[in-house]
Write an enzyme that holds these catalytic residues in place. Sequence first.
Site, PDB file in Angstrom:
ATOM      1  N   TYR A 132       0.850  -1.208   0.000  1.00 55.15           N
ATOM      2  CA  TYR A 132       0.000   0.000   0.000  1.00 55.15           C
ATOM      3  C   TYR A 132       0.881   1.252   0.000  1.00 55.15           C
ATOM      4  O   TYR A 132       0.662   2.187  -0.753  1.00 55.15           O
ATOM      5  CB  TYR A 132      -0.900  -0.002   1.237  1.00 55.15           C
ATOM      6  CG  TYR A 132      -1.822   1.186   1.314  1.00 55.15           C
ATOM      7  CD1 TYR A 132      -3.088   1.144   0.733  1.00 55.15           C
ATOM      8  CD2 TYR A 132      -1.423   2.365   1.953  1.00 55.15           C
ATOM      9  CE1 TYR A 132      -3.929   2.240   0.792  1.00 55.15           C
ATOM     10  CE2 TYR A 132      -2.260   3.463   2.016  1.00 55.15           C
ATOM     11  CZ  TYR A 132      -3.515   3.400   1.439  1.00 55.15           C
ATOM     12  OH  TYR A 132      -4.342   4.480   1.480  1.00 55.15           O
ATOM     13  N   ARG A 183     -17.753  14.087 -32.794  1.00 54.70           N
ATOM     14  CA  ARG A 183     -17.075  15.221 -32.177  1.00 54.70           C
ATOM     15  C   ARG A 183     -17.592  16.471 -32.851  1.00 54.70           C
ATOM     16  O   ARG A 183     -16.939  17.111 -33.653  1.00 54.70           O
ATOM     17  CB  ARG A 183     -15.548  15.113 -32.303  1.00 54.70           C
ATOM     18  CG  ARG A 183     -14.938  13.949 -31.580  1.00 54.70           C
ATOM     19  CD  ARG A 183     -14.592  14.178 -30.109  1.00 54.70           C
ATOM     20  NE  ARG A 183     -15.660  14.099 -29.149  1.00 54.70           N
ATOM     21  CZ  ARG A 183     -15.470  13.889 -27.833  1.00 54.70           C
ATOM     22  NH1 ARG A 183     -14.276  13.732 -27.359  1.00 54.70           N
ATOM     23  NH2 ARG A 183     -16.480  13.858 -27.001  1.00 54.70           N
ATOM     24  N   ASP A 235      -0.423  19.601 -21.082  1.00 50.54           N
ATOM     25  CA  ASP A 235      -1.172  18.341 -21.120  1.00 50.54           C
ATOM     26  C   ASP A 235      -0.473  17.426 -22.127  1.00 50.54           C
ATOM     27  O   ASP A 235      -0.563  17.621 -23.336  1.00 50.54           O
ATOM     28  CB  ASP A 235      -2.628  18.604 -21.530  1.00 50.54           C
ATOM     29  CG  ASP A 235      -3.446  17.311 -21.628  1.00 50.54           C
ATOM     30  OD1 ASP A 235      -2.869  16.214 -21.611  1.00 50.54           O
ATOM     31  OD2 ASP A 235      -4.683  17.420 -21.739  1.00 50.54           O
ATOM     32  N   PHE A 268      -9.954  20.596 -24.125  1.00 51.01           N
ATOM     33  CA  PHE A 268     -10.469  19.240 -24.196  1.00 51.01           C
ATOM     34  C   PHE A 268     -11.669  19.212 -23.245  1.00 51.01           C
ATOM     35  O   PHE A 268     -11.706  19.982 -22.290  1.00 51.01           O
ATOM     36  CB  PHE A 268      -9.407  18.187 -23.810  1.00 51.01           C
ATOM     37  CG  PHE A 268      -9.955  16.802 -23.937  1.00 51.01           C
ATOM     38  CD1 PHE A 268     -10.241  16.283 -25.186  1.00 51.01           C
ATOM     39  CD2 PHE A 268     -10.263  16.030 -22.813  1.00 51.01           C
ATOM     40  CE1 PHE A 268     -10.807  15.020 -25.318  1.00 51.01           C
ATOM     41  CE2 PHE A 268     -10.822  14.770 -22.952  1.00 51.01           C
ATOM     42  CZ  PHE A 268     -11.099  14.262 -24.200  1.00 51.01           C
ATOM     43  N   THR A 269     -12.646  18.337 -23.533  1.00 50.36           N
ATOM     44  CA  THR A 269     -13.918  18.366 -22.769  1.00 50.36           C
ATOM     45  C   THR A 269     -13.677  18.377 -21.249  1.00 50.36           C
ATOM     46  O   THR A 269     -14.189  19.249 -20.539  1.00 50.36           O
ATOM     47  CB  THR A 269     -14.800  17.151 -23.129  1.00 50.36           C
ATOM     48  OG1 THR A 269     -14.002  15.971 -23.066  1.00 50.36           O
ATOM     49  CG2 THR A 269     -15.385  17.282 -24.522  1.00 50.36           C
ATOM     50  N   PHE A 275     -23.556  13.751 -24.765  1.00 50.74           N
ATOM     51  CA  PHE A 275     -22.999  12.855 -25.787  1.00 50.74           C
ATOM     52  C   PHE A 275     -22.743  11.456 -25.251  1.00 50.74           C
ATOM     53  O   PHE A 275     -22.706  10.492 -26.009  1.00 50.74           O
ATOM     54  CB  PHE A 275     -21.717  13.438 -26.416  1.00 50.74           C
ATOM     55  CG  PHE A 275     -20.550  13.599 -25.471  1.00 50.74           C
ATOM     56  CD1 PHE A 275     -20.423  14.726 -24.688  1.00 50.74           C
ATOM     57  CD2 PHE A 275     -19.570  12.626 -25.404  1.00 50.74           C
ATOM     58  CE1 PHE A 275     -19.349  14.881 -23.823  1.00 50.74           C
ATOM     59  CE2 PHE A 275     -18.478  12.767 -24.544  1.00 50.74           C
ATOM     60  CZ  PHE A 275     -18.381  13.903 -23.749  1.00 50.74           C
ATOM     61  N   LYS A 301      -3.537   6.993 -22.660  1.00 51.77           N
ATOM     62  CA  LYS A 301      -2.991   7.296 -23.985  1.00 51.77           C
ATOM     63  C   LYS A 301      -1.470   7.173 -23.941  1.00 51.77           C
ATOM     64  O   LYS A 301      -0.885   6.320 -24.583  1.00 51.77           O
ATOM     65  CB  LYS A 301      -3.404   8.702 -24.423  1.00 51.77           C
ATOM     66  CG  LYS A 301      -4.898   8.854 -24.673  1.00 51.77           C
ATOM     67  CD  LYS A 301      -5.234  10.261 -25.113  1.00 51.77           C
ATOM     68  CE  LYS A 301      -6.729  10.509 -25.204  1.00 51.77           C
ATOM     69  NZ  LYS A 301      -7.359   9.976 -26.404  1.00 51.77           N
TER      70      LYS A 301
HETATM   71  N1  F0G Z   1      -6.428  15.424 -22.045  1.00 53.04           N
HETATM   72  C1  F0G Z   1      -6.545  14.991 -23.304  1.00 53.04           C
HETATM   73  C2  F0G Z   1      -5.836  15.726 -24.391  1.00 53.04           C
HETATM   74  C3  F0G Z   1      -7.321  13.855 -23.608  1.00 53.04           C
HETATM   75  O1  F0G Z   1      -7.425  13.458 -24.873  1.00 53.04           O
HETATM   76  C4  F0G Z   1      -7.968  13.184 -22.557  1.00 53.04           C
HETATM   77  C5  F0G Z   1      -8.810  12.024 -22.822  1.00 53.04           C
HETATM   78  C6  F0G Z   1      -7.814  13.669 -21.249  1.00 53.04           C
HETATM   79  C7  F0G Z   1      -7.028  14.788 -21.023  1.00 53.04           C
HETATM   80  C8  F0G Z   1      -8.500  13.002 -20.099  1.00 53.04           C
HETATM   81  O2  F0G Z   1      -7.884  11.808 -19.810  1.00 53.04           O
HETATM   82  O3  F0G Z   1      -9.660  10.064 -20.217  1.00 53.04           O
HETATM   83  O4  F0G Z   1      -7.620   9.557 -18.840  1.00 53.04           O
HETATM   84  O5  F0G Z   1      -9.387  11.046 -17.972  1.00 53.04           O
HETATM   85  N2  F0G Z   1      -9.233  11.688 -23.962  1.00 53.04           N
HETATM   86  C9  F0G Z   1     -10.051  10.492 -24.258  1.00 53.04           C
HETATM   87  C10 F0G Z   1     -10.426  10.457 -25.729  1.00 53.04           C
HETATM   88  C11 F0G Z   1     -11.226  10.342 -23.369  1.00 53.04           C
HETATM   89  O6  F0G Z   1     -11.189   9.539 -26.098  1.00 53.04           O
HETATM   90  O7  F0G Z   1      -9.975  11.282 -26.513  1.00 53.04           O
HETATM   91  P1  F0G Z   1      -8.679  10.551 -19.187  1.00 53.04           P
END
Ligand code: F0G
Length: 482
Positions: free
Chosen positions: A80, A389, A223, A132-133, A455, A266
């Site tokens: 842990y 998108r 990022d 990013f969303t 979405f 990723k």
């Molecule tokens: N920043 C970027 C540029 C991303 O593309 C993503 C995730 C995140 C942050 C958030 O990371 O999913 O590990 O919490 N992109 C995914 C996609 C969801 O399908 O493009 P996460």
Amino acid sequence: MSTVTFHSGERIPLEMHKVRIVQKLNLVPIERRLEAIRAAGNNTFLLRNRDIYLDMLTDSGVNAMSDRQLAAMMESDDSYAGSETYAKLEEKIREIFGTEYFLPVHQGRAAENIISRVFVKPGTIVPMNYHFTTSKAHVVLNGGTVEELLIDEGLAVTSTHPFKGNLDVGKLEALIKTHGAERIAFVRVETGTNLIGGQPHSLANLREVRAVCDRHGVMLVFDASLLADNLYFIKTREPEAANLSLREITRIIADMADVLYFSARKLGCARGGGICTRNQDHYMKMRELVTLYEGFLTYGGMSIREIEALTVGLDETMDEDMVSQGPQFIEYMVNDLDRQGVPVITPPGGLGCHLDAMRFLDHVPQTQYPAGALASALFLVSGVRGMERGSVSEQRDAEGNETYSNMELLRLAMPRRVFTLSQVKYAVDRIVWLYENRALVGGLRFVEEPKLLRFFFGKLETTTDWHAALIAKFRADFGDSL
Ligand code: F0G
């Protein structure tokens, strides 16, 4: 980057790996796909994998792992606190990014939560190349606003600009002059800019952004989720980097960031995430939130096996053969579609191939969600699952009006080392067929519209029974082919 010349003169990407573990795929008849897409409310997030042939929804958490990653997972240390597995990751992060401090988190958005909670105060502004969303959602949740300062060329659908993800430093200077440096929570640069089609930024641009931040004493957050693709583009498109190794490029980038975070779903082909910094003060401010929201500091919500896989995955990301596979397959797909007249985002970027639904379905108005309609139509005729998108991925404003997105894209993600060239050719073939029959495709309207993140959960229906018309033409052209 090594390139292999074919005697035939054909230019195709060559895999520098072999497949040793496989997952069986299903290609079900179009009539079954109709049932599936109707039940999913024309929302590809709601499909089940059993009905999907090629899953191009995302590259997140679905990249192929290497034999070395799988082997490392077998010898993880589950303590842990004080896990040896974690110590290996911390050391690898230091070696690659040169950052003294590391905080593990369960995925990218968890890093965004922590960074935003610490640095975004009500009324502050976060300028960025593009949102990013999840990154925008966390800034807004903490009372900040996002300002997108992408270069104008970044939103041009077709272009030859090699670095459409660059941040416009003139706009950044102007923004800081107007609002004052104290209103800026931090500047965020997203590598391999996701929502504009996985488009890269250059080293030169990052250097300019850093200089503006230095001039005004503003913090720079990077990022790095899509760093692997961006490294490839810097190496192949930016002359000053041609003779640098990926490790050297990575260090130049990391040295410019005050805070660097990533989604390991990723970067590193595992599942998890992390925050890196050289600044002890920043580290101390974020540290307690990791134990509060993620887990103890030596796992941060990640499975210990994933941490082993990530350590090896990050190391493998410094290999040119590894980082070039995705972008080269995407380039092949984009160029092949472009050559056949299908509207795609150019130049080819990272992450995936992006179809321009606004031109693909130019008879479907934005009020009827052309990117959503294209996602539904392509799944129906091919079993290929993409991700909308466009405006479905946006949210209504406070008055309940639609906010239409700048671009209406269907993203066809290319998880790393997952698909073969014949599968890519299959996708191209069906997309070209669909383009020739695009007049048959109509629009969509919501039947269930959640207020938040519509979405993910929303359901839509076709405005006319255009699915039936597509199936009839498919059967006429392909007989009883799947
Ligand atoms: N920043 C970027 C540029 C991303 O593309 C993503 C995730 C995140 C942050 C958030 O990371 O999913 O590990 O919490 N992109 C995914 C996609 C969801 O399908 O493009 P996460």
